[in-house]
Design an enzyme around this catalytic site. Structure first.
Site, mmCIF file in Angstrom:
data_model
loop_
_atom_site.group_PDB
_atom_site.id
_atom_site.type_symbol
_atom_site.label_atom_id
_atom_site.label_comp_id
_atom_site.label_asym_id
_atom_site.label_seq_id
_atom_site.Cartn_x
_atom_site.Cartn_y
_atom_site.Cartn_z
ATOM 1 N N GLU A 18 0.805 -1.235 0.000
ATOM 2 C CA GLU A 18 0.000 0.000 0.000
ATOM 3 C C GLU A 18 0.827 1.268 0.000
ATOM 4 O O GLU A 18 0.452 2.257 -0.613
ATOM 5 C CB GLU A 18 -0.935 -0.002 1.223
ATOM 6 C CG GLU A 18 -2.097 -0.954 1.058
ATOM 7 C CD GLU A 18 -2.836 -1.194 2.348
ATOM 8 O OE1 GLU A 18 -3.989 -0.753 2.458
ATOM 9 O OE2 GLU A 18 -2.265 -1.832 3.250
ATOM 10 N N ASP A 104 -2.580 -4.745 3.489
ATOM 11 C CA ASP A 104 -2.845 -5.087 4.891
ATOM 12 C C ASP A 104 -3.952 -6.134 5.005
ATOM 13 O O ASP A 104 -4.886 -6.157 4.204
ATOM 14 C CB ASP A 104 -3.266 -3.840 5.684
ATOM 15 C CG ASP A 104 -2.131 -2.831 5.788
ATOM 16 O OD1 ASP A 104 -0.964 -3.248 5.732
ATOM 17 O OD2 ASP A 104 -2.424 -1.630 5.923
ATOM 18 N N ASP A 106 -6.745 -6.530 6.595
ATOM 19 C CA ASP A 106 -7.996 -6.105 7.203
ATOM 20 C C ASP A 106 -8.969 -5.862 6.058
ATOM 21 O O ASP A 106 -8.632 -6.062 4.889
ATOM 22 C CB ASP A 106 -7.814 -4.863 8.081
ATOM 23 C CG ASP A 106 -7.172 -3.700 7.328
ATOM 24 O OD1 ASP A 106 -7.147 -3.728 6.078
ATOM 25 O OD2 ASP A 106 -6.691 -2.762 7.987
ATOM 26 N N GLU A 108 -10.139 -3.198 4.728
ATOM 27 C CA GLU A 108 -9.699 -2.163 3.797
ATOM 28 C C GLU A 108 -8.596 -2.696 2.885
ATOM 29 O O GLU A 108 -8.607 -2.504 1.678
ATOM 30 C CB GLU A 108 -9.192 -0.942 4.581
ATOM 31 C CG GLU A 108 -9.197 0.355 3.798
ATOM 32 C CD GLU A 108 -10.601 0.909 3.594
ATOM 33 O OE1 GLU A 108 -10.756 1.745 2.695
ATOM 34 O OE2 GLU A 108 -11.525 0.501 4.324
ATOM 35 N N TYR A 336 1.146 -4.782 13.198
ATOM 36 C CA TYR A 336 0.089 -3.964 12.594
ATOM 37 C C TYR A 336 -0.698 -3.212 13.656
ATOM 38 O O TYR A 336 -1.087 -3.786 14.682
ATOM 39 C CB TYR A 336 -0.845 -4.858 11.785
ATOM 40 C CG TYR A 336 -1.785 -4.096 10.888
ATOM 41 C CD1 TYR A 336 -1.287 -3.202 9.948
ATOM 42 C CD2 TYR A 336 -3.160 -4.272 10.978
ATOM 43 C CE1 TYR A 336 -2.147 -2.495 9.123
ATOM 44 C CE2 TYR A 336 -4.024 -3.573 10.153
ATOM 45 C CZ TYR A 336 -3.500 -2.686 9.228
ATOM 46 O OH TYR A 336 -4.355 -1.982 8.413
ATOM 47 N N ARG A 338 -3.646 -1.482 13.475
ATOM 48 C CA ARG A 338 -5.116 -1.407 13.462
ATOM 49 C C ARG A 338 -5.662 -2.773 13.832
ATOM 50 O O ARG A 338 -5.810 -3.654 12.983
ATOM 51 C CB ARG A 338 -5.624 -0.961 12.082
ATOM 52 C CG ARG A 338 -5.269 0.483 11.776
ATOM 53 C CD ARG A 338 -5.925 0.979 10.495
ATOM 54 N NE ARG A 338 -5.570 2.367 10.243
ATOM 55 C CZ ARG A 338 -4.512 2.773 9.561
ATOM 56 N NH1 ARG A 338 -3.695 1.873 9.035
ATOM 57 N NH2 ARG A 338 -4.254 4.046 9.377
ATOM 58 N N HIS A 383 -5.941 -10.141 14.063
ATOM 59 C CA HIS A 383 -4.580 -9.656 14.231
ATOM 60 C C HIS A 383 -4.115 -9.920 15.651
ATOM 61 O O HIS A 383 -4.895 -10.189 16.549
ATOM 62 C CB HIS A 383 -4.505 -8.140 13.977
ATOM 63 C CG HIS A 383 -4.743 -7.773 12.560
ATOM 64 N ND1 HIS A 383 -4.031 -8.305 11.521
ATOM 65 C CD2 HIS A 383 -5.609 -6.886 12.009
ATOM 66 C CE1 HIS A 383 -4.456 -7.773 10.388
ATOM 67 N NE2 HIS A 383 -5.418 -6.912 10.662
#
Length: 974
Positions: A18, A104, A106, A108, A336, A338, A383
């Site tokens: 990203e 990532d 997640d 998103e 990570y 988040r 996570h």
């Protein structure tokens, strides 16, 4: 799927992450067989406006970017600023043998990977590569063990995105029409704003209560030491068996709470009388109660607890915390950031326990590893908790980090290590001291103490508190070693007055905590939500407190009265449950969106009962197991009818929803140009109106202050008549400050060639509306003033401008020291100023406006200075402009440090590289030389040229035929 043997033997793999920073770090771990590129976030999204929507879409689709009539199909467009990057990714993919999508793990990140697949359309093998930390082992393990794209996660993110688009694009226009242009509404931001507004309402409605009590200092009569003090301080607890009222006993109305019949409310007179009656009274210990004290370590950080603790201990806002954490993650220092999980991997537990033994000794290590399995409801993904990366934690000193990154890493490291340490143990003691007053009343004082016999995890870490006056866990309070019956002497009996306080305003940390406890929104988005409501002007900061603006009162008032369900806390939390059901495959997106947008009736007539409904992402999902329908989770009442709500706006009275009574006939109104108060109806006799400062906290608008504002001169303040023109001169308070102007005679043309503009001038800083005179106004309107001419006959004028008073001679301007000089400076003084060389570059440094103290990061003194673009804070290295909600007078040291921390987190401003000038001369020279050479050869090679032309004609025909064939093939593929 493992990498193919062909690729392993020399093929080329394209890895897409990203961010460029992450790409740089990962590239160093993968070696020469890999090309690592960044998508730089999302490469495509819903359009930001109708201009970005392809021409084939019309009507509602063009407005919303979503086709609500056809299963809520989204219209995706490649962002304008990403087209060049997409082109680069396609070029890299064309030269690659395999593609790794390493965004990532997640929702998103999964969605970004899906969009990359949709746009790049790879013809080579594709792998989904996931990792939770950026270390060499983690990255290589991720390459060796890829997985498939998780379509359920994509569908869940897409449903959430469409929901937020419908909410924002349908409700925001209502705010434009009924409150003010350019406002916004959002599924979580509107609820967060409502929380802040409701807290301010509580503060406005709060009535303070006064109560008194006694504090006694009692001596044991023996010499004391650190372990056995000679005296103790105790607070009055009971009088004749009745408990003395404390702040917790009073309600928000200032009265003792209902049911508190056995509580004694002492006023000042009674408290002082009791203190006098206790003079020379004998006191003794009535009881000593000792209990064991045990405190377990805190769980490792997740997103919200990190934001809260960074706010308490480092003074970081939620946004600054996430910016710094992002850099730490991308550079391989932490996992990570988040995450909703407090779980640590076996590797992390082993690393933490090793450091406990190494740094604190085996005595601080529990026999078994501590397990923190509890996660928040509907935790987003699996996570780990936020922890230092790797299978061996680097101590803060070993990282080489500095500034904000060092401080945040240290916080994470300490919390992680402490989470694997033993409990802190000790004893808590309560001592009760009794005596009898001269009037016969029996009194009892109490004192509480705490001793820690084994600090355990507190050796490494102690959590902060939202209340700055709260006592931290590692604070000891030692009491004298006394036993029941011991006599004590009262050294002093003091009388203390107190007043109950309204509920504290939210800070970023406490608002994050509140949102999470109410299960509203996703913890990973809280930082951006708080940033949005600050940027929109719904909330501003006073120190660390979040204060709602009057504008937010109007917005929340409208939403509560006409869109109550959309800002209902339980409803918003219920939507999160529904979205998580979709993520788990227990419900389908399209029927759920139909119920939300059109209502339950529309959904029932639509896609219910289908065996498989195509989700918004294009992937098929089965019916919800056990439900028999595909309408999403929950009852049929909590969804439905957004479209109907925003269609009928006739019932919304714009004036009513923006009006709030202050008292004594005064009403606050939120107008298009800001808040104001008025008494009486406009154009009626006795009507009064006054603007309200934008930065005034709503709970500070009392009747007394409103009266003060109304008493100030406003509107047209007549000064008199100009003896020369005969026009009336008035003073006014405008949007840009007070000014004077003339009233032109009726019939004076205001437009066209013969238009006449009234003379106008701003008041000097030393002037006010209630002190300015007609003489002052005429002098102000006489500017600019001709001072004289220089030796060459060039006129010199004195003028007042945006940046203050100055002299002007042709195009040469020189600043004056004060506004008064505009009228007093002589020609000789002006010529003397122009005789001095004009100062280039920076002017002499101005003295600071305010000193704030020493920055905890840079350890440099922080001051507030006045710059060209307004006031700013600086520590000599970093400058941060004050926001519109900050003022020089009220800014606190903590706010100054926070602004500097946010500026450091952003990093230095990017500089645009200058393009090298084209070498025109060289190019022209080459062209001329080529022409001369061609001319010389033309005559000698006529025969050859004829043959070459014939050959070229044949080649052109062949090329054209090939192109036609290729075009036909391409058309058939499409």
């Amino acid at each position: 799927m493992s990498p193919t043997s062909e690729t392993a033997q020399g093929g080329r793999r394209l890895v897409i992450v990203e961010s460029p920073a992450k790409a740089k770090t990962i590239k160093g771990y993968l070696g020469p067989g890999y090309v690592v590129e960044a998508s730089v976030g999302h490469i495509r999204d819903l359009p930001n406006g109708a201009a970005e929507v392809p021409e084939k879409y019309t009507g509602e689709v063009r407005r919303l970017g979503v086709d609500v009539e056809h299963d809520f199909q989204p219209v995706y467009v490649v962002n304008a600023d990403k087209k060049a990057q997409v082109r680069k990714l396609k070029e890299q993919l064309a030269e690659s043998d395999e593609l790794y999508l390493a965004t990532d793990e997640d929702r998103e990140g999964e969605a970004i990977a899906w969009h990359l697949l949709e746009v790049l359309k790879p013809k080579v093998p594709v792998h989904r590569m996931v990792f939770h930390e950026i270390t060499k082992d983690a990255i290589r393990d991720a390459v060796a063990n890829p997985r498939e794209l998780n379509q359920r996660m994509v569908d869940a993110q897409e449903t959430r995105r469409i929901l937020d688009r419908l909410y924002g694009y349908e409700v925001s226009p209502v705010l434009w029409k009924k409150v003010m242009p350019r406002l916004s509404a959002g599924r979580v931001q509107s609820v967060a704003t409502r929380l802040v507004v409701e807290r301010e309402r509580e503060r406005r409605a709060f009535t303070s209560a006064e109560y008194w009590d006694l504090t006694g200092t009692f001596s044991t009569g023996r010499a004391g030491d650190a372990s056995d003090p000679s005296s103790l301080v105790a607070r009055l607890n009971t009088v004749d068996g009745q408990r003395v009222a404390q702040g917790r006993d009073f309600g928000s109305d200032g009265a003792i709470k209902a049911g508190q019949t056995r509580v004694l409310h002492l006023d000042e007179a009674n408290a002082r009388a009791l203190a006098a009656a206790l003079e020379d009274a004998a006191f003794a210990v009535r009881s000593v109660e000792s209990k064991p004290y045990r405190r377990s370590p805190y769980a490792p950080f997740r997103t919200t607890t990190l934001q809260q603790e960074a706010s308490r201990k480092l003074g970081f806002g939620a946004k600054a915390t996430m910016q710094v954490a992002q850099k730490l993650y991308e550079n391989g220092f932490i996992t990570y950031m988040r995450t909703d999980s407090t779980t640590l991997s076996e590797t992390a537990v082993t690393a933490a326990r090793a450091q406990v033994t190494q740094l604190y000794g085996a005595n601080y290590l529990p026999e078994k590893p501590r397990v923190y399995a509890g996660k928040v409801k509907n935790a987003q993904e699996a996570h780990e908790a936020i922890r230092p990366s790797g299978d061996r934690f680097r101590t803060p000193a070993e990282t080489g980090l500095s500034g904000d990154q060092f401080r945040l890493y240290e916080l994470i490291w300490k919390r992680t290590v402490a989470s694997q340490m033993k409990d802190a143990t000790g004893n808590s003691v309560t001592v009760r001291i009794g005596g009898t007053a001269r009037d016969g009343r029996d009194v009892e004082f109490t004192a509480s103490g705490k001793t820690i016999t084994f600090h355990g995890f507190m050796k490494a870490y102690v959590e902060g508190a939202d209340d700055p006056n709260a006592e931290l866990d590692d604070r000891e309070r030692r009491l004298p070693q006394v036993t029941e019956g011991d006599a004590l002497a009262a050294q002093e009996i003091s009388v203390d007055g107190h007043a109950t306080k309204p509920p504290a305003r939210y800070t970023e940390a406490s608002l994050v905590k509140e949102l999470e406890e109410r299960e509203i929104g996703r913890p990973s988005t809280y930082a951006s939500i708080i940033g949005t409501i600050l940027d929109r002007g719904y909330v501003f900061k006073k120190g660390t407190a979040l204060v709602p603006s009057f504008l937010s009162f109007a917005v929340v008032n409208l939403l509560e009265k006409h869109f109550g369900r959309l800002v209902d806390y339980d409803f918003t939390a219920k939507m999160e449950d529904d979205l998580d059901c979709i993520a788990r495959g227990e419900a389908q997106a399209v029927p759920w969106l139909k119920r939300f947008y059109f209502g339950a009736g529309e959904a029932q007539g639509g896609a219910q009962g289908t065996a498989a409904t195509t989700t918004t992402g294009g992937a098929a999902s089965g019916t919800s197991p056990g439900t028999g329908t595909a309408t999403g989770s929950g009852d049929g009442d909590h969804l439905g009818g957004l479209k109907a709500l925003v269609t009928d706006l006739g019932a919304i009275d714009a004036r009513e929803i923006s009006s709030f009574p202050v008292g004594d006939g005064i009403v606050l109104r939120v107008g298009r140009y800001g808040p104001y108060i008025e008494r009486g109806e406009k154009d009626s006799e006795g009507h009064q109106r006054a603007d309200v400062p934008e930065d005034l906290a709503p709970d500070e608008l009392t009747v007394a202050y409103a009266e003060e504002l109304l008493a100030k001169p406003s509107g047209d303040f007549a000064l008199g008549t100009d003896p020369v023109s005969g026009n009336e001169i008035v003073a006014k308070d405008g949007r840009y400050g007070p000014y004077v102007t003339e009233i032109l005679p009726e019939g004076t043309p205001k437009t066209g060639k013969n238009a006449v503009k009234p003379r106008t001038a701003s008041l000097f800083k030393s002037m006010t509306l209630d002190t300015v005179t007609l003489e002052d106004a005429l002098r102000l309107m006489s500017l600019p003033r001709v001072v004289g001419t220089d030796a060459d006959g060039v006129e010199i004028t004195a003028q007042n401008g945006r940046y203050g008073p100055y002299l002007k001679k042709g195009t040469d301007s020189r600043s004056l020291e004060s506004e008064d000089q505009l009228f007093t400076i002589t020609l000789e003084q002006a010529l003397a100023i122009y005789a001095q060389p004009k100062q280039r570059g920076r002017a002499a440094a101005k003295p600071p406006l305010k000193e704030l103290g020493t920055d905890p990061v840079s350890q440099r003194p922080v001051v507030v200075k006045d710059g060209r673009f307004g006031a700013y804070v600086t520590d000599g290295e970093t400058n941060a402009t004050l926001r519109t909600d900050d003022s020089v007078e009220e800014i606190t040291p903590e706010r100054g440090y926070e602004l500097l921390a946010e500026k450091r987190a952003k990093g230095p401003a990017k500089k645009t590289a200058k393009k090298a000038p084209a070498k025109k001369a060289t190019a022209a020279k080459k062209t001329a030389t080529a022409k001369k050479t061609a001319a010389k050869k033309t005559t000698a090679k006529k025969t050859t040229a004829t043959k070459t032309a014939a050959a070229k004609t044949t080649a052109v025909k062949k090329t054209t035929a090939v192109k036609k064939t290729a075009a036909s093939a391409k058309a058939s593929d499409q």
